[in-house]
Design a protein around this motif. Structure first.
Motif, PDB file in Angstrom:
ATOM      1  N   ALA A   1      24.222 -51.891 -19.903  1.00 41.77           N
ATOM      2  CA  ALA A   1      23.390 -50.724 -19.558  1.00 41.77           C
ATOM      3  C   ALA A   1      22.662 -50.018 -20.749  1.00 41.77           C
ATOM      4  CB  ALA A   1      24.485 -49.947 -19.062  1.00 41.77           C
ATOM      5  N   VAL A   2      21.452 -49.644 -20.651  1.00 41.44           N
ATOM      6  CA  VAL A   2      20.970 -49.052 -21.449  1.00 41.44           C
ATOM      7  C   VAL A   2      20.452 -47.509 -21.131  1.00 41.44           C
ATOM      8  CG1 VAL A   2      18.843 -49.128 -23.089  1.00 41.44           C
ATOM      9  CG2 VAL A   2      19.961 -51.089 -22.268  1.00 41.44           C
ATOM     10  N   PRO A   3      21.207 -46.390 -21.302  1.00 42.92           N
ATOM     11  CA  PRO A   3      20.704 -44.970 -20.856  1.00 42.92           C
ATOM     12  C   PRO A   3      19.482 -44.670 -21.673  1.00 42.92           C
ATOM     13  CG  PRO A   3      23.163 -45.316 -21.708  1.00 42.92           C
ATOM     14  CD  PRO A   3      22.519 -46.621 -22.058  1.00 42.92           C
ATOM     15  N   VAL A   4      18.532 -44.088 -20.966  1.00 41.43           N
ATOM     16  CA  VAL A   4      17.504 -43.578 -21.295  1.00 41.43           C
ATOM     17  C   VAL A   4      17.101 -42.021 -21.062  1.00 41.43           C
ATOM     18  CG1 VAL A   4      14.891 -43.852 -21.621  1.00 41.43           C
ATOM     19  CG2 VAL A   4      16.507 -45.780 -21.256  1.00 41.43           C
TER      20      VAL A   4
ATOM     21  N   HIS B   1      28.061 -47.208 -26.737  1.00 41.77           N
ATOM     22  CA  HIS B   1      27.841 -45.732 -27.122  1.00 41.77           C
ATOM     23  C   HIS B   1      26.532 -45.528 -27.847  1.00 41.77           C
ATOM     24  CE1 HIS B   1      32.379 -46.100 -26.824  1.00 41.77           C
ATOM     25  NE2 HIS B   1      32.191 -44.776 -26.342  1.00 41.77           N
ATOM     26  N   PHE B   2      25.640 -45.635 -27.139  1.00 40.80           N
ATOM     27  CA  PHE B   2      24.164 -45.438 -27.763  1.00 40.80           C
ATOM     28  C   PHE B   2      23.286 -45.130 -26.391  1.00 40.80           C
ATOM     29  CE2 PHE B   2      24.110 -50.061 -26.973  1.00 40.80           C
ATOM     30  CZ  PHE B   2      22.788 -50.140 -26.264  1.00 40.80           C
ATOM     31  N   TYR B   3      22.306 -44.856 -26.709  1.00 39.77           N
ATOM     32  CA  TYR B   3      21.031 -44.296 -25.719  1.00 39.77           C
ATOM     33  C   TYR B   3      19.776 -44.499 -26.271  1.00 39.77           C
ATOM     34  CZ  TYR B   3      22.708 -39.899 -27.921  1.00 39.77           C
ATOM     35  OH  TYR B   3      23.023 -39.075 -28.865  1.00 39.77           O
TER      36      TYR B   3
ATOM     37  N   TYR C   1      29.597 -37.018 -22.500  1.00 37.93           N
ATOM     38  CA  TYR C   1      30.771 -37.901 -22.232  1.00 37.93           C
ATOM     39  C   TYR C   1      30.484 -38.695 -23.408  1.00 37.93           C
ATOM     40  CZ  TYR C   1      34.084 -41.053 -20.902  1.00 37.93           C
ATOM     41  OH  TYR C   1      35.131 -41.942 -20.803  1.00 37.93           O
ATOM     42  N   ILE C   2      29.551 -39.569 -23.580  1.00 38.74           N
ATOM     43  CA  ILE C   2      29.228 -40.595 -24.462  1.00 38.74           C
ATOM     44  C   ILE C   2      29.439 -40.144 -26.007  1.00 38.74           C
ATOM     45  CG2 ILE C   2      27.818 -42.179 -25.497  1.00 38.74           C
ATOM     46  CD1 ILE C   2      26.463 -42.386 -22.682  1.00 38.74           C
ATOM     47  N   ILE C   3      28.835 -38.904 -26.342  1.00 37.66           N
ATOM     48  CA  ILE C   3      29.191 -38.300 -27.572  1.00 37.66           C
ATOM     49  C   ILE C   3      30.599 -38.058 -27.861  1.00 37.66           C
ATOM     50  CG2 ILE C   3      28.262 -36.333 -29.161  1.00 37.66           C
ATOM     51  CD1 ILE C   3      25.578 -36.735 -27.842  1.00 37.66           C
ATOM     52  N   LYS C   4      31.372 -37.467 -27.051  1.00 34.90           N
ATOM     53  CA  LYS C   4      32.330 -37.044 -27.260  1.00 34.90           C
ATOM     54  C   LYS C   4      33.565 -38.227 -27.323  1.00 34.90           C
ATOM     55  CE  LYS C   4      32.460 -32.418 -25.076  1.00 34.90           C
ATOM     56  NZ  LYS C   4      33.003 -31.760 -23.964  1.00 34.90           N
ATOM     57  N   ASP C   5      33.251 -39.141 -26.557  1.00 34.41           N
ATOM     58  CA  ASP C   5      34.061 -40.316 -26.750  1.00 34.41           C
ATOM     59  C   ASP C   5      33.761 -41.261 -27.914  1.00 34.41           C
ATOM     60  OD1 ASP C   5      36.084 -42.269 -25.442  1.00 34.41           O
ATOM     61  OD2 ASP C   5      34.216 -43.511 -25.102  1.00 34.41           O
TER      62      ASP C   5
END
Length: 404
Positions: free
Chosen positions: A29-32, A163-165, A52-56
């Motif tokens: 998965a590549v969130p954009v 944990h990247f976007y 969520y990704i940042i907090k995790d």
């Protein structure tokens, strides 16, 4: 570097949020996010969208625990305060961008700023020299008669996996920020969660395609410009000369080190390939910069200085770089994008691999990118590029070239 075990279910309590999540493995998965606005507004929307990704990430990133420990010491807090004051003076609009991410994600600003400082805060009280750094990225670029290609493995600590976007942004500075030096920006960059764009790979719409390799000088300069601010400022560069000026950072200079791989395209579609090595100047108020152009031979760079004479750390980051360079040069020189995909997919190494996917590795290849300038595409792979389909193919746009 400490190692730790993953349980079948991870339960984390952080900032009042309970996160229960099974191990994810390697997600394809590549969130954009496509975002437009002022520095603060763009940061806020990134933070809100990827909260969520940042907090995790900040809850699980073990290095951040070390940064927090140093931050609580007198020496560490002094380095933090001095660095922040200098960045508010030199790049106030990028500090606002970080504040926007913090507000949007509802996390403390100081944690995100510690991420930008990285080894500048992490080693502030380190009396155990030489330092034993860990890290790795590999970059390879060629110029062909009709095109240019850049391939890059984005290697990071295992917690960074998933944990990247990617942030595709049009920055429209406020009048206040323009008075302080901000300019309109259009760029796309892969971002580690909570980090500023720029310190990975991407492009700007002025004709720049780039990738970054972390480098580890033994002696750092806390209080000076963190490399993440230098690479963030590079996204605003209109041409090679401006990029060189950003790298030199006259009046202060970089506090740590990195390598920058660039392909610049001009209005006539002429393309030039460069590698820049950047290191702290221990006696001056600017960065040490060495730039080499590549025309008839491939650009190859990992996480070791090849031209600047600077004392480096010892340990895995150097051992890995040496092993990866050997593996890359064992291939025939690449002639096209297929050759580049084959080389950055190399897993022949026993301890260190170009595409690092071993389950027990502290450092993992979290993604790979291939920029093809004949097609004007940026292909992003989660698995080895020579045996998988890209998860995302983004268009490269050089819209600002027409305005230069």
């Amino acid at each position: 570097m400490k190692t730790y075990l993953f349980w079948s279910v991870v339960v984390l309590t952080y900032l009042g949020t309970v996160i229960c999540e099974k191990p994810l493995g390697r997600r394809r998965a590549v969130p954009v996010i496509f975002v437009q606005g002022s520095h603060y507004d763009v940061g806020y929307d990134v933070g809100r969208t990827f909260s969520y990704i940042i907090k995790d990430f900040i809850a699980t990133y073990e290095n951040l625990r070390d940064f927090e420990k140093e931050y609580k010491t007198d020496t560490g807090r002094d380095a933090y305060d001095k660095t922040l004051a200098n960045m508010k003076s030199r790049f106030p609009y990028y500090v606002k961008e970080i504040q926007g991410v913090a507000d949007g994600a509802n996390v403390p600003f100081h944690l995100l700023f510690l991420l930008q400082m990285d080894d500048l805060i992490g080693t502030i009280n380190d009396n155990h020299l030489p330092r034993n750094d860990t890290g790795g990225c590999s970059s390879l670029a060629i110029k062909t008669p009709k095109s240019a290609v850049l391939g890059h493995t984005e290697d990071a600590f295992s917690e960074t996996l998933n944990h990247f976007y990617i942030m595709s942004a049009h920055i429209i500075p406020t009048p206040e920020d323009r008075e302080r030096g901000a300019v309109e920006e259009r760029f796309a960059s892969l971002c580690y969660a909570g980090h500023m764009p720029g310190y990975t790979m991407g492009y700007n719409e002025n004709g720049l395609v780039f990738s970054i390799n972390t480098l580890s000088p033994l002696i750092l300069k806390p209080g000076n410009t963190p490399r993440t601010f230098i690479t963030r400022a590079l996204l605003a560069s209109k041409n090679f000369a401006e990029a060189e000026r950003v790298l030199r950072d006259e009046g202060l200079g970089i506090g740590n080190g990195f390598s920058l791989n660039m392909i610049w395209t001009d209005k006539t579609c002429d393309r030039k390939i460069y590698n820049a090595e950047v290191a702290p100047d221990l006696t001056g108020d600017k960065s040490l910069v060495n730039i080499q152009g590549f025309a008839d031979e491939p650009l190859v760079h990992t996480n070791i200085y090849q031209r600047i004479k600077v004392k480096e750390v010892i340990g895995p980051i150097i051992d890995s770089s040496t092993a990866r360079l050997k593996a890359i040069h064992a291939h025939q020189p690449p002639q096209n994008q297929k050759d580049i995909k084959d080389i950055i997919s190399d897993t022949s190494g026993t301890d260190f691999q170009v595409f690092q996917e071993k389950k027990d590795s502290i450092i993992k290849t979290i993604a790979a990118g291939v920029f093809e300038l004949d097609k004007m595409t940026w292909s992003i792979y989660i698995n080895k590029p020579n045996s998988s389909e890209p998860v995302a193919v983004l268009p490269i746009r050089f819209s600002m070239l027409e305005k230069v």
